[in-house]
Design an enzyme around this catalytic site. Structure first.
Site, PDB file in Angstrom:
ATOM      1  N   TRP A 153       0.795  -1.227   0.000  1.00 18.49           N
ATOM      2  CA  TRP A 153       0.000   0.000   0.000  1.00 18.49           C
ATOM      3  C   TRP A 153       0.829   1.281   0.000  1.00 18.49           C
ATOM      4  O   TRP A 153       0.283   2.365  -0.149  1.00 18.49           O
ATOM      5  CB  TRP A 153      -0.948   0.027   1.216  1.00 18.49           C
ATOM      6  CG  TRP A 153      -0.301  -0.378   2.523  1.00 18.49           C
ATOM      7  CD1 TRP A 153      -0.387  -1.603   3.115  1.00 18.49           C
ATOM      8  CD2 TRP A 153       0.533   0.415   3.373  1.00 18.49           C
ATOM      9  NE1 TRP A 153       0.354  -1.626   4.280  1.00 18.49           N
ATOM     10  CE2 TRP A 153       0.925  -0.399   4.462  1.00 18.49           C
ATOM     11  CE3 TRP A 153       0.995   1.729   3.327  1.00 18.49           C
ATOM     12  CZ2 TRP A 153       1.760   0.053   5.492  1.00 18.49           C
ATOM     13  CZ3 TRP A 153       1.837   2.193   4.339  1.00 18.49           C
ATOM     14  CH2 TRP A 153       2.199   1.350   5.404  1.00 18.49           C
ATOM     15  N   ASN A 154       2.146   1.185   0.186  1.00 19.16           N
ATOM     16  CA  ASN A 154       2.882   2.430   0.411  1.00 19.16           C
ATOM     17  C   ASN A 154       3.217   3.213  -0.860  1.00 19.16           C
ATOM     18  O   ASN A 154       3.349   4.426  -0.817  1.00 19.16           O
ATOM     19  CB  ASN A 154       4.139   2.193   1.257  1.00 19.16           C
ATOM     20  CG  ASN A 154       5.097   1.216   0.648  1.00 19.16           C
ATOM     21  OD1 ASN A 154       4.733   0.403  -0.200  1.00 19.16           O
ATOM     22  ND2 ASN A 154       6.332   1.264   1.079  1.00 19.16           N
ATOM     23  N   LYS A 177      -2.440  -7.574  -8.528  1.00 21.86           N
ATOM     24  CA  LYS A 177      -3.285  -7.563  -7.324  1.00 21.86           C
ATOM     25  C   LYS A 177      -2.741  -6.451  -6.442  1.00 21.86           C
ATOM     26  O   LYS A 177      -1.773  -6.637  -5.716  1.00 21.86           O
ATOM     27  CB  LYS A 177      -3.174  -8.924  -6.613  1.00 21.86           C
ATOM     28  CG  LYS A 177      -4.391  -9.338  -5.797  1.00 21.86           C
ATOM     29  CD  LYS A 177      -4.730  -8.400  -4.665  1.00 21.86           C
ATOM     30  CE  LYS A 177      -3.973  -8.671  -3.393  1.00 21.86           C
ATOM     31  NZ  LYS A 177      -4.274  -7.673  -2.345  1.00 21.86           N
ATOM     32  N   PRO A 178      -3.344  -5.256  -6.527  1.00 23.26           N
ATOM     33  CA  PRO A 178      -2.847  -4.173  -5.680  1.00 23.26           C
ATOM     34  C   PRO A 178      -3.264  -4.414  -4.233  1.00 23.26           C
ATOM     35  O   PRO A 178      -4.139  -5.247  -3.955  1.00 23.26           O
ATOM     36  CB  PRO A 178      -3.544  -2.937  -6.249  1.00 23.26           C
ATOM     37  CG  PRO A 178      -4.780  -3.441  -6.911  1.00 23.26           C
ATOM     38  CD  PRO A 178      -4.545  -4.868  -7.318  1.00 23.26           C
ATOM     39  N   GLY A 227       6.046  -6.602  -0.511  1.00 21.97           N
ATOM     40  CA  GLY A 227       5.268  -6.499   0.718  1.00 21.97           C
ATOM     41  C   GLY A 227       6.113  -6.912   1.903  1.00 21.97           C
ATOM     42  O   GLY A 227       7.351  -6.833   1.855  1.00 21.97           O
ATOM     43  N   SER A 228       5.459  -7.347   2.951  1.00 16.65           N
ATOM     44  CA  SER A 228       6.186  -7.661   4.184  1.00 16.65           C
ATOM     45  C   SER A 228       6.920  -8.998   4.069  1.00 16.65           C
ATOM     46  O   SER A 228       6.551  -9.864   3.266  1.00 16.65           O
ATOM     47  CB  SER A 228       5.189  -7.736   5.340  1.00 16.65           C
ATOM     48  OG  SER A 228       4.287  -8.801   5.113  1.00 16.65           O
ATOM     49  N   GLU A 249      10.348  -8.608  -3.012  1.00 19.31           N
ATOM     50  CA  GLU A 249      10.887  -7.331  -2.506  1.00 19.31           C
ATOM     51  C   GLU A 249      10.222  -7.096  -1.159  1.00 19.31           C
ATOM     52  O   GLU A 249       9.034  -6.775  -1.098  1.00 19.31           O
ATOM     53  CB  GLU A 249      10.557  -6.196  -3.479  1.00 19.31           C
ATOM     54  CG  GLU A 249      11.165  -6.357  -4.867  1.00 19.31           C
ATOM     55  CD  GLU A 249      12.659  -6.123  -4.905  1.00 19.31           C
ATOM     56  OE1 GLU A 249      13.202  -5.571  -3.930  1.00 19.31           O
ATOM     57  OE2 GLU A 249      13.285  -6.510  -5.899  1.00 19.31           O
ATOM     58  N   CYS A 283      10.067   1.312   2.025  1.00 17.71           N
ATOM     59  CA  CYS A 283      10.856   0.123   2.400  1.00 17.71           C
ATOM     60  C   CYS A 283      12.299   0.508   2.678  1.00 17.71           C
ATOM     61  O   CYS A 283      12.942  -0.091   3.532  1.00 17.71           O
ATOM     62  CB  CYS A 283      10.764  -0.929   1.305  1.00 17.71           C
ATOM     63  SG  CYS A 283      11.191  -0.294  -0.328  1.00 17.71           S
ATOM     64  N   GLU A 382      11.257  -3.289  11.693  1.00 15.96           N
ATOM     65  CA  GLU A 382      10.827  -2.242  10.758  1.00 15.96           C
ATOM     66  C   GLU A 382       9.687  -1.446  11.403  1.00 15.96           C
ATOM     67  O   GLU A 382       8.627  -2.001  11.679  1.00 15.96           O
ATOM     68  CB  GLU A 382      10.346  -2.898   9.464  1.00 15.96           C
ATOM     69  CG  GLU A 382       9.945  -1.903   8.402  1.00 15.96           C
ATOM     70  CD  GLU A 382       9.470  -2.585   7.113  1.00 15.96           C
ATOM     71  OE1 GLU A 382       8.592  -3.464   7.194  1.00 15.96           O
ATOM     72  OE2 GLU A 382       9.963  -2.214   6.037  1.00 15.96           O
TER      73      GLU A 382
HETATM   74  P1  NAD Z   1       1.715  -7.178   3.124  1.00 17.92           P
HETATM   75  O1  NAD Z   1       2.705  -8.275   3.059  1.00 17.92           O
HETATM   76  O2  NAD Z   1       0.769  -7.142   4.263  1.00 17.92           O
HETATM   77  O3  NAD Z   1       0.784  -7.167   1.810  1.00 17.92           O
HETATM   78  C1  NAD Z   1       1.344  -7.067   0.514  1.00 17.92           C
HETATM   79  C2  NAD Z   1       0.359  -7.639  -0.492  1.00 17.92           C
HETATM   80  O4  NAD Z   1       0.239  -9.044  -0.296  1.00 17.92           O
HETATM   81  C3  NAD Z   1      -1.056  -7.073  -0.376  1.00 17.92           C
HETATM   82  O5  NAD Z   1      -1.557  -6.843  -1.673  1.00 17.92           O
HETATM   83  C4  NAD Z   1      -1.821  -8.204   0.310  1.00 17.92           C
HETATM   84  O6  NAD Z   1      -3.191  -8.229   0.015  1.00 17.92           O
HETATM   85  C5  NAD Z   1      -1.136  -9.417  -0.299  1.00 17.92           C
HETATM   86  N1  NAD Z   1      -1.245 -10.670   0.461  1.00 17.92           N
HETATM   87  C6  NAD Z   1      -1.509 -10.845   1.782  1.00 17.92           C
HETATM   88  N2  NAD Z   1      -1.500 -12.159   2.079  1.00 17.92           N
HETATM   89  C7  NAD Z   1      -1.214 -12.824   0.930  1.00 17.92           C
HETATM   90  C8  NAD Z   1      -1.039 -14.203   0.600  1.00 17.92           C
HETATM   91  N3  NAD Z   1      -1.154 -15.165   1.517  1.00 17.92           N
HETATM   92  N4  NAD Z   1      -0.731 -14.521  -0.669  1.00 17.92           N
HETATM   93  C9  NAD Z   1      -0.581 -13.561  -1.602  1.00 17.92           C
HETATM   94  N5  NAD Z   1      -0.731 -12.245  -1.363  1.00 17.92           N
HETATM   95  C10 NAD Z   1      -1.045 -11.885  -0.103  1.00 17.92           C
HETATM   96  O7  NAD Z   1       2.554  -5.838   3.007  1.00 17.92           O
HETATM   97  P2  NAD Z   1       2.030  -4.332   3.130  1.00 17.92           P
HETATM   98  O8  NAD Z   1       1.701  -4.067   4.560  1.00 17.92           O
HETATM   99  O9  NAD Z   1       1.011  -4.072   2.086  1.00 17.92           O
HETATM  100  O10 NAD Z   1       3.341  -3.512   2.711  1.00 17.92           O
HETATM  101  C11 NAD Z   1       4.296  -3.029   3.610  1.00 17.92           C
HETATM  102  C12 NAD Z   1       5.549  -3.867   3.529  1.00 17.92           C
HETATM  103  O11 NAD Z   1       6.043  -3.864   2.197  1.00 17.92           O
HETATM  104  C13 NAD Z   1       6.680  -3.325   4.373  1.00 17.92           C
HETATM  105  O12 NAD Z   1       7.306  -4.378   5.059  1.00 17.92           O
HETATM  106  C14 NAD Z   1       7.642  -2.726   3.343  1.00 17.92           C
HETATM  107  O13 NAD Z   1       8.988  -2.679   3.753  1.00 17.92           O
HETATM  108  C15 NAD Z   1       7.442  -3.649   2.200  1.00 17.92           C
HETATM  109  N6  NAD Z   1       7.854  -3.030   0.944  1.00 17.92           N
HETATM  110  C16 NAD Z   1       8.992  -3.477   0.348  1.00 17.92           C
HETATM  111  C17 NAD Z   1       9.455  -2.865  -0.830  1.00 17.92           C
HETATM  112  C18 NAD Z   1      10.711  -3.329  -1.503  1.00 17.92           C
HETATM  113  O14 NAD Z   1      10.948  -2.922  -2.638  1.00 17.92           O
HETATM  114  N7  NAD Z   1      11.532  -4.148  -0.871  1.00 17.92           N
HETATM  115  C19 NAD Z   1       8.726  -1.815  -1.372  1.00 17.92           C
HETATM  116  C20 NAD Z   1       7.558  -1.389  -0.730  1.00 17.92           C
HETATM  117  C21 NAD Z   1       7.141  -2.007   0.429  1.00 17.92           C
END
Ligand code: NAD
Length: 514
Positions: A153-154, A177-178, A227-228, A249, A283, A382
């Site tokens: 979401w960021n 899938k945003p 994501g995380s 990532e 991130c 983090e």
């Molecule tokens: P998140 O992991 O909660 O969610 C990311 C995405 O994954 C969302 O679209 C979510 O709906 C989806 N998702 C959730 N469960 C899933 C599953 N079981 N299978 C497939 N998809 C699933 O992360 P967030 O809270 O949206 O984002 C924040 C995190 O992203 C932070 O840790 C940040 O550091 C990281 N991030 C990393 C980078 C990078 O380039 N390394 C860039 C931006 C953000």
């Protein structure tokens, strides 16, 4: 054709329970409602994407580039509309949306349009293997077919749509899938790409929660996930089950090292800006700072003054309204609060900030924390908020040791007036990127790989690797004119086998064993 905004209003009016409400974190208002797609709906999108792929691949690089260059212009012509959408669903400032999303979009559409063909061109290979003398050896990059991109979401453009661009330029179709918190930007850009001539089915948006993301992994040939780290492990496990490649990532906890010989004013500006930019929800934000003892007090004073001067709040008034925007994700506020409380409970001091901002919307005060150490979560996890914890260190060795004392390894930065020394320190850091007298800038250099070491990820985006990952490699060996059979074939005869033994010794046996 209905615009994205009209579709949102209509969806909101119907609003059955399999819809997700999208909130404006700056005001707390619900601004749209989007479908929460189930596995059957994702399978339908996948069938459509697979059907569209051969036609899209047949456009060739030039044909695909034309669409991307039109999209580049479309983004610039619609920059205000896109910025408003990003700001409304993230609560970030106009400037944060401008620099890291609109600026990135303009650069990325142009970069991949221009460079994809070079990165993916057939390579003629020469070999030291005598058995293939005279044969034509080709390394070919072939699009995988259907790519699933799952985003956080960021950065609704940069970390979601941004990764679709090289995947499409390679000749793949993509389902994006945003994040369920910030889907509107992706929907808007998909509409823009259609206007620019992108054929139906090449980029489809699968809105929904985590289950929609999981269903997507079941359908695609490769998954690009941002994501995380926690979710990244699940994505890797699901991809492993299906034996499809994944690129991850993930999270970070980026250190900044300030040497005693650094330009303290520049270092303080960088510590302030890159810990607070996007309200710390990047991130590769600066998440912790290590400062050599002789300059610690002066550095802390400079950063505290600069952070204290920042305005925080709703940025919908446009450019220049505030410096620090909202906390996009509701649960992130709990993490930030917990990390600050945990640090204070263990002896840290808050020099400015340290509280939620009361009233409408979700905001946290820009916060400086000192007297911190690695028993505190604010230093080892983090935080992803507008916080800058600063720790005094004896020397560079201690700073490097503490920087590397982390499960993460995304970005890092080092400040010193001695550039050569800075580079040597950068090389000692266990991170995917390290900037000397700078921070985060590596992300904007699309020629360089961007990715994480340790638990910050697998694989990279950007550079040649950032598009080749959306392809399989095919080795093609072409034998032109040739004998009826090769020397090593049946029947085995002592004379030819001894000849080959001698040949191998001649080729490979002339070295020393020292
Ligand atoms: P998140 O992991 O909660 O969610 C990311 C995405 O994954 C969302 O679209 C979510 O709906 C989806 N998702 C959730 N469960 C899933 C599953 N079981 N299978 C497939 N998809 C699933 O992360 P967030 O809270 O949206 O984002 C924040 C995190 O992203 C932070 O840790 C940040 O550091 C990281 N991030 C990393 C980078 C990078 O380039 N390394 C860039 C931006 C953000």
């Amino acid at each position: 054709m209905a615009t994205v905004e009209q579709e949102q209003v209509e969806a909101k009016q119907e609003a059955p329970s399999n819809l997700i409400e999208v909130e404006n974190p700056g005001t707390g208002e619900i601004i749209a409602t989007i479908p929460d797609l189930d596995a059957a709906a994702v399978a339908e999108l996948a069938a459509k994407g697979r059907a569209a792929q051969p036609h899209w691949e047949s456009y060739g690089f030039q044909g695909r580039a034309r669409v991307m260059l039109r999209a580049q212009k479309w983004v610039m012509d619609n920059a205000e509309r896109i910025t408003k959408t990003i700001v409304s669903e993230t609560g970030k400032t106009w400037e944060d949306a401008q620099l890291a999303e609109i600026g990135y979009a303009g650069n990325a559409f142009g970069f991949w349009a221009k460079e994809a063909e070079g990165f993916l061109a057939d390579e003629r290979v020469r070999s030291s293997q005598v058995l293939v003398l005279g044969k034509k050896l080709i390394l070919r990059h072939r699009p995988l077919g259907l790519i699933g991109v799952i985003g956080p979401w960021n950065y609704p453009f940069t970390n979601s749509v941004g990764d679709c661009i090289p995947a499409m330029m390679a000749g793949n179709c993509v389902i994006l899938k945003p994040s369920e918190y910030t889907p509107l930007t992706s929907m808007l850009i998909a509409e823009g790409l259609r206007e620019c001539g992108l054929p139906e089915g090449v980029l489809q948006i699968a809105t929904g929660r985590g289950a929609t993301g999981a269903a997507l992994i079941d359908q695609v040939d490769m998954v690009m996930f941002t994501g995380s780290t926690r979710t990244g492990r699940k994505v890797a496990a699901a991809a492993g089950e299906r034996l499809i490649p994944c690129s991850l990532e993930l999270g970070g906890n980026d250190p900044m090292i300030v040497c005693a010989d650094s330009d303290l004013e520049r270092a303080a500006n960088y510590a302030t800006y890159f810990s607070m930019q996007n309200a710390g929800q990047t991130c590769i934000s600066i998440e912790r700072v290590y400062v050599e003892e002789p300059v610690y007090d002066e550095f802390v004073q400079k950063v505290t003054e600069k952070v204290r001067a920042l305005r925080v709040g709703n940025s919908e008034g446009g450019y220049g309204t505030v410096e620090v925007g909202a906390i996009t994700f509701p649960a992130q506020l709990d993490v930030i609060r917990d990390h600050v409380t945990d640090a204070v409970d263990k002896g840290a001091r808050v020099l400015t900030g340290g509280n939620e901002v009361p009233g409408k919307g979700r905001f946290y005060e820009p916060t400086v924390v000192v007297d911190v150490d690695h028993t505190m979560r604010i230093m080892t996890e983090e935080t992803f908020g507008p916080t800058v914890p600063i720790m005094k260190v004896k020397d560079v060795d201690e700073a490097v040791r503490l920087s590397n004392d982390s499960q993460y390894g995304l970005g890092a930065s080092v400040f010193t007036k001695d550039a050569e020394k800075g580079e040597q320190i950068a090389r000692r850091l266990e991170s995917g990127a390290a900037n000397v007298n700078d921070a985060l800038i590596n992300y904007t250099v699309l020629e360089l790989p961007m990715g994480g070491a340790k638990e910050s990820g697998l694989g990279t985006r950007h550079g040649a690797g950032g598009i080749r990952k959306y392809c399989s490699q095919q080795a093609i060996v072409v034998t032109g004119r040739a004998m009826k059979k090769e020397l090593f074939m049946y029947p085995y005869k002592p004379r030819t086998s001894k000849f080959l033994a001698g040949l191998f010794k001649l080729l490979y046996g002339r070295g020393e064993r020292e």
